[in-house]
Design a protein around this motif. Structure first.
Motif, mmCIF file in Angstrom:
data_model
loop_
_atom_site.group_PDB
_atom_site.id
_atom_site.type_symbol
_atom_site.label_atom_id
_atom_site.label_comp_id
_atom_site.label_asym_id
_atom_site.label_seq_id
_atom_site.Cartn_x
_atom_site.Cartn_y
_atom_site.Cartn_z
ATOM 1 N N ARG A 56 0.855 -1.194 0.000
ATOM 2 C CA ARG A 56 0.000 0.000 0.000
ATOM 3 C C ARG A 56 0.886 1.237 0.000
ATOM 4 O O ARG A 56 1.804 1.357 0.809
ATOM 5 C CB ARG A 56 -0.908 -0.005 1.222
ATOM 6 N N GLU A 88 -6.591 -5.623 1.577
ATOM 7 C CA GLU A 88 -6.430 -4.241 2.028
ATOM 8 C C GLU A 88 -7.731 -3.538 2.396
ATOM 9 O O GLU A 88 -7.702 -2.563 3.133
ATOM 10 C CB GLU A 88 -5.701 -3.430 0.945
ATOM 11 N N PHE A 96 -1.640 1.554 -4.718
ATOM 12 C CA PHE A 96 -0.965 0.321 -4.350
ATOM 13 C C PHE A 96 0.041 -0.060 -5.431
ATOM 14 O O PHE A 96 -0.104 0.325 -6.592
ATOM 15 C CB PHE A 96 -1.980 -0.824 -4.203
#
Length: 320
Positions: A54, A101, A60
């Motif tokens: 990230r 994420e 990302f």
């Protein structure tokens, strides 16, 4: 519309700082794939992504590796990687980020609405080792009740310093309960064990009849979608409708058949999925060859219709 889901209910490990391959050793860096559940694959061999990091709230970096020879996305005759690997890499990326994420549980169902890519042929050469790729990803997300409900993301795929491809995708996520209500009786649908006979493999740029996803009809320029539910790549795990990557492959094969050019290689594809491709009714694949915007280019629009409704629409462009 295309849907996929992880094939397990394993708990999602804590994430947030990303994942990269293990530290380098004297023999060089070590590479492993991301968990197969994160990219909705049953076979580890079909996982193309190797790590992620990230950068900020919605940016990302994802790493990927393409094999020199894939069992389905086979290298082209001029020793280039199959551009459809770009599409599958982009698809896997969206699933990975959702689970790893954005906290999407592994039992959620993903409905793919749009996927596009443009590849640069000069950077697709198969080299002496697998292709190591870096994906720069930017996401736009929508939440509902504190959970990610939809994502649109854009991707730049780099091979070393070269820009190999760009693309984007859009999907929504649903809970198992909502999906059950949405699908109704078709939730338990299973594909036929006896698909119709395929068109000749060489006609659509394939060598193995098992990889052919078109069957002939009595209409010129129209084919019936066919699929082998036991295909190890196209049906990597059981599902209740035809996966989106099967529809994209059908688009490519239909374009080849329409042009009479088995070597038609779409370096650009824009696909919109509007409905599920169901198992219990024929899906007809039609093509329209469009005027080329420049010399040496072929453009084909491919559509799938089922029960009078458009299921998907794909615009393919290739150098010829």
């Amino acid at each position: 519309m295309s849907q996929s889901t992880a094939s397990t209910t394993l708990r999602r490990p804590h994430t947030g700082t990303g994942h990269t391959a293990p530290a380098a050793t004297e023999s060089g860096p070590l590479t492993t794939t991301v968990p197969r559940q994160f990219v909705h694959r049953a076979a580890v061999a079909e996982v193309l992504l190797t790590g992620w990091q990230r950068r900020d709230e919605h940016r990302f970096t994802v790493s990927a590796q393409w094999p020199r020879a894939h069992t389905f996305f086979t290298p082209l005759l001029d020793a280039r990687h199959d551009p459809l690997l770009v599409a599958e890499t982009i698809r896997q990326t969206g699933a990975l980020l959702a689970h790893a994420e954005y906290g999407v549980p592994l039992d959620r169902h993903f409905l793919l609405w749009q996927l596009d890519y443009t590849a640069h042929e000069e950077h697709l050469a198969v080299g002496p080792v697998p292709a190591e790729l870096t994906l720069d990803v930017t996401t736009e997300v929508q939440h509902r009740a504190g959970r990610l409900a939809a994502m649109h993301y854009r991707v730049q795929v780099r091979r070393g310093d070269a820009l190999l491809a760009t693309g984007s995708a859009q999907y929504t996520c649903t809970t198992p309960g909502v999906y059950d209500r949405l699908r109704g009786d078709r939730r338990s649908a299973v594909p036929s064990e006896t698909p119709p006979a395929p068109v000749p493999a060489r006609y659509v740029g394939r060598t193995d009849p098992r990889d052919v996803v078109l069957a002939p009809t009595d209409r010129s320029g129209v084919w019936q979608l066919r699929y082998d539910p036991h295909h190890p790549v196209l049906f990597d795990h059981p599902c209740d409708h035809v996966p989106g990557m099967v529809l994209l492959e059908a688009s490519r094969q239909a374009a080849r058949a329409a042009l009479g050019s088995p070597r038609f290689v779409p370096v650009s594809a824009l696909s919109v999925f509007g409905r599920y491709a169901e198992f219990d009714s024929p899906c007809l694949i039609g093509t329209t060859v469009l005027p080329a915007d420049r010399p040496g280019t072929a453009i084909v629009n491919v559509t799938g219709h089922q029960d009078g409704h458009e299921v998907f629409n794909t615009l393919l462009t290739a150098q010829v």
